[in-house]
Design a protein around this motif. Sequence first.
Motif, PDB file in Angstrom:
ATOM      1  N   ASN A   4      -1.354 -13.340 -19.739  1.00  0.00           N
ATOM      2  CA  ASN A   4      -0.916 -12.342 -20.716  1.00  0.00           C
ATOM      3  C   ASN A   4       0.456 -11.823 -20.346  1.00  0.00           C
ATOM      4  O   ASN A   4       1.056 -12.277 -19.389  1.00  0.00           O
ATOM      5  CB  ASN A   4      -1.956 -11.231 -20.823  1.00  0.00           C
ATOM      6  N   LYS A   5       0.900 -10.793 -21.083  1.00  0.00           N
ATOM      7  CA  LYS A   5       2.242 -10.268 -20.866  1.00  0.00           C
ATOM      8  C   LYS A   5       2.375  -9.605 -19.511  1.00  0.00           C
ATOM      9  O   LYS A   5       3.474  -9.429 -18.991  1.00  0.00           O
ATOM     10  CB  LYS A   5       2.600  -9.291 -21.976  1.00  0.00           C
ATOM     11  N   ASN A   6       1.255  -9.222 -18.925  1.00  0.00           N
ATOM     12  CA  ASN A   6       1.289  -8.608 -17.591  1.00  0.00           C
ATOM     13  C   ASN A   6       1.252  -9.636 -16.460  1.00  0.00           C
ATOM     14  O   ASN A   6       1.235  -9.291 -15.294  1.00  0.00           O
ATOM     15  CB  ASN A   6       0.112  -7.624 -17.456  1.00  0.00           C
ATOM     16  N   GLY A   7       1.191 -10.907 -16.788  1.00  0.00           N
ATOM     17  CA  GLY A   7       1.191 -11.965 -15.784  1.00  0.00           C
ATOM     18  C   GLY A   7      -0.151 -12.263 -15.192  1.00  0.00           C
ATOM     19  O   GLY A   7      -0.242 -12.914 -14.145  1.00  0.00           O
ATOM     20  N   LEU A   8      -1.188 -11.803 -15.844  1.00  0.00           N
ATOM     21  CA  LEU A   8      -2.524 -12.102 -15.341  1.00  0.00           C
ATOM     22  C   LEU A   8      -3.003 -13.424 -15.943  1.00  0.00           C
ATOM     23  O   LEU A   8      -3.093 -13.561 -17.164  1.00  0.00           O
ATOM     24  CB  LEU A   8      -3.485 -10.963 -15.697  1.00  0.00           C
ATOM     25  N   TRP A   9      -3.317 -14.361 -15.075  1.00  0.00           N
ATOM     26  CA  TRP A   9      -3.761 -15.700 -15.510  1.00  0.00           C
ATOM     27  C   TRP A   9      -5.273 -15.728 -15.673  1.00  0.00           C
ATOM     28  O   TRP A   9      -6.022 -15.047 -14.980  1.00  0.00           O
ATOM     29  CB  TRP A   9      -3.363 -16.773 -14.478  1.00  0.00           C
ATOM     30  N   SER A  10      -5.670 -16.556 -16.588  1.00  0.00           N
ATOM     31  CA  SER A  10      -7.102 -16.712 -16.833  1.00  0.00           C
ATOM     32  C   SER A  10      -7.764 -17.319 -15.606  1.00  0.00           C
ATOM     33  O   SER A  10      -7.181 -18.141 -14.891  1.00  0.00           O
ATOM     34  CB  SER A  10      -7.342 -17.585 -18.063  1.00  0.00           C
ATOM     35  N   LYS A  11      -8.968 -16.864 -15.346  1.00  0.00           N
ATOM     36  CA  LYS A  11      -9.654 -17.340 -14.153  1.00  0.00           C
ATOM     37  C   LYS A  11     -10.101 -18.787 -14.277  1.00  0.00           C
ATOM     38  O   LYS A  11     -10.181 -19.507 -13.291  1.00  0.00           O
ATOM     39  CB  LYS A  11     -10.855 -16.434 -13.883  1.00  0.00           C
ATOM     40  N   GLU A  12     -10.461 -19.225 -15.430  1.00  0.00           N
ATOM     41  CA  GLU A  12     -10.957 -20.588 -15.621  1.00  0.00           C
ATOM     42  C   GLU A  12      -9.966 -21.390 -16.469  1.00  0.00           C
ATOM     43  O   GLU A  12      -9.260 -20.825 -17.304  1.00  0.00           O
ATOM     44  CB  GLU A  12     -12.328 -20.558 -16.298  1.00  0.00           C
ATOM     45  N   GLU A  13      -9.980 -22.659 -16.199  1.00  0.00           N
ATOM     46  CA  GLU A  13      -9.099 -23.571 -16.935  1.00  0.00           C
ATOM     47  C   GLU A  13      -9.910 -24.255 -18.028  1.00  0.00           C
ATOM     48  O   GLU A  13     -11.108 -24.480 -17.891  1.00  0.00           O
ATOM     49  CB  GLU A  13      -8.530 -24.649 -16.001  1.00  0.00           C
ATOM     50  N   VAL A  14      -9.227 -24.562 -19.070  1.00  0.00           N
ATOM     51  CA  VAL A  14      -9.837 -25.387 -20.109  1.00  0.00           C
ATOM     52  C   VAL A  14      -9.584 -26.855 -19.744  1.00  0.00           C
ATOM     53  O   VAL A  14      -8.433 -27.224 -19.463  1.00  0.00           O
ATOM     54  CB  VAL A  14      -9.256 -25.054 -21.498  1.00  0.00           C
ATOM     55  N   VAL A  15     -10.626 -27.619 -19.726  1.00  0.00           N
ATOM     56  CA  VAL A  15     -10.509 -29.019 -19.290  1.00  0.00           C
ATOM     57  C   VAL A  15     -10.944 -29.948 -20.426  1.00  0.00           C
ATOM     58  O   VAL A  15     -12.007 -29.735 -21.020  1.00  0.00           O
ATOM     59  CB  VAL A  15     -11.363 -29.306 -18.039  1.00  0.00           C
ATOM     60  N   LEU A  16     -10.126 -30.904 -20.682  1.00  0.00           N
ATOM     61  CA  LEU A  16     -10.446 -31.916 -21.694  1.00  0.00           C
ATOM     62  C   LEU A  16     -10.399 -33.303 -21.045  1.00  0.00           C
ATOM     63  O   LEU A  16      -9.374 -33.708 -20.503  1.00  0.00           O
ATOM     64  CB  LEU A  16      -9.438 -31.852 -22.852  1.00  0.00           C
ATOM     65  N   LYS A  17     -11.513 -33.981 -21.117  1.00  0.00           N
ATOM     66  CA  LYS A  17     -11.580 -35.346 -20.547  1.00  0.00           C
ATOM     67  C   LYS A  17     -11.044 -36.339 -21.578  1.00  0.00           C
ATOM     68  O   LYS A  17     -11.489 -36.340 -22.728  1.00  0.00           O
ATOM     69  CB  LYS A  17     -13.025 -35.685 -20.184  1.00  0.00           C
ATOM     70  N   ILE A  18     -10.124 -37.139 -21.132  1.00  0.00           N
ATOM     71  CA  ILE A  18      -9.487 -38.120 -22.024  1.00  0.00           C
ATOM     72  C   ILE A  18      -9.653 -39.525 -21.418  1.00  0.00           C
ATOM     73  O   ILE A  18      -9.313 -39.729 -20.257  1.00  0.00           O
ATOM     74  CB  ILE A  18      -7.993 -37.817 -22.231  1.00  0.00           C
ATOM     75  N   ILE A  19     -10.159 -40.425 -22.206  1.00  0.00           N
ATOM     76  CA  ILE A  19     -10.292 -41.839 -21.771  1.00  0.00           C
ATOM     77  C   ILE A  19      -9.332 -42.688 -22.593  1.00  0.00           C
ATOM     78  O   ILE A  19      -9.426 -42.709 -23.826  1.00  0.00           O
ATOM     79  CB  ILE A  19     -11.731 -42.347 -21.948  1.00  0.00           C
TER      80      ILE A  19
END
Length: 306
Positions: A56-71
């Motif tokens: 966010n604008k305060n520089g706080l990063w999300s704790k979890e990542e969004v992961v997409l598996k690509i083949i």
Amino acid sequence: SLEFVGLHFASPENIRYAYMLENHDEQWNYADASVRFASYSNLSGGTYYFKVRAANKNGLWSKEEVVLKIIVKPPFWKTGWFFAILALLVSGMIVFFIRRREYQLKRDKSILEEKLKQGDLEINKRKEEIEQQQRAIEEKEEAEAYHNWINEGLALISDILSKEKSDLQKLSRSLISNLVQYLEAQQGGMFLSDTKGENETSVDLVANYAYNSEKLEKTSFAPGEGMVGTCFQQKKIVEMDDLPDTYAKLSSGLGESSLKHLLIIPLLYDSEAVGVIEIVSFNKIDKSRVEFAEKSKKLAIDLNRP
């Protein structure tokens, strides 16, 4: 291309993003709210994981990542089965060219061997022809030499007969001595028939060459008696090898040596026996010398003609 968005209702323009494509990117990529997408091209076949997170604008990063598996499926020319087929094809081509080369080498070798065989046959044929020609030349030379030898011997006998015809004893000695020497024998004797009565005939020694004293002890034979009398009676040539040691001996400075080979030829006049010629030798008397002796006897018959 992948597009992503982080939700912030108060200040969405200040959201920042971090993303990476695992197994492709070595580190995180950062972008602001104006760039909410990632593009990748020429990806190799395989499995990838696209990860993205937001702050966010305060520089706080999300704790979890969004992961997409690509083949990503590779093109067929980069698949394992394609490489396997390619390897088999290349191996087959290599084996084919090796087999073809072996076949060509074997064929060339077979052609070369056939040519060599034909060459050997031609050489052997030429060699046989040359050998046959050489044998023919040698046989012709031998025949000419033999005929010359026969003719020279007959000329010698004829010359003796013409020169010594007036003296029977001298003629007989000269004839038998020359005949023995010409035949390369060691001893010889001439026996002529002598009719002593109506039914009494003997074959008497009239001349000899190199007879020793033992041989001269018996100089007259009745028809059928001994070798001489047998030849006279049967009117056939007598040839004998491996004579008894006591039959004929030759004396020299080294002592006495036994002669082993005998030839007795009947002298015939009008189918009647008039005498015999005896030849004794260390060596076997070959057929050519026997033939010469037979021809010589025809001249020698003049000795006993009336």
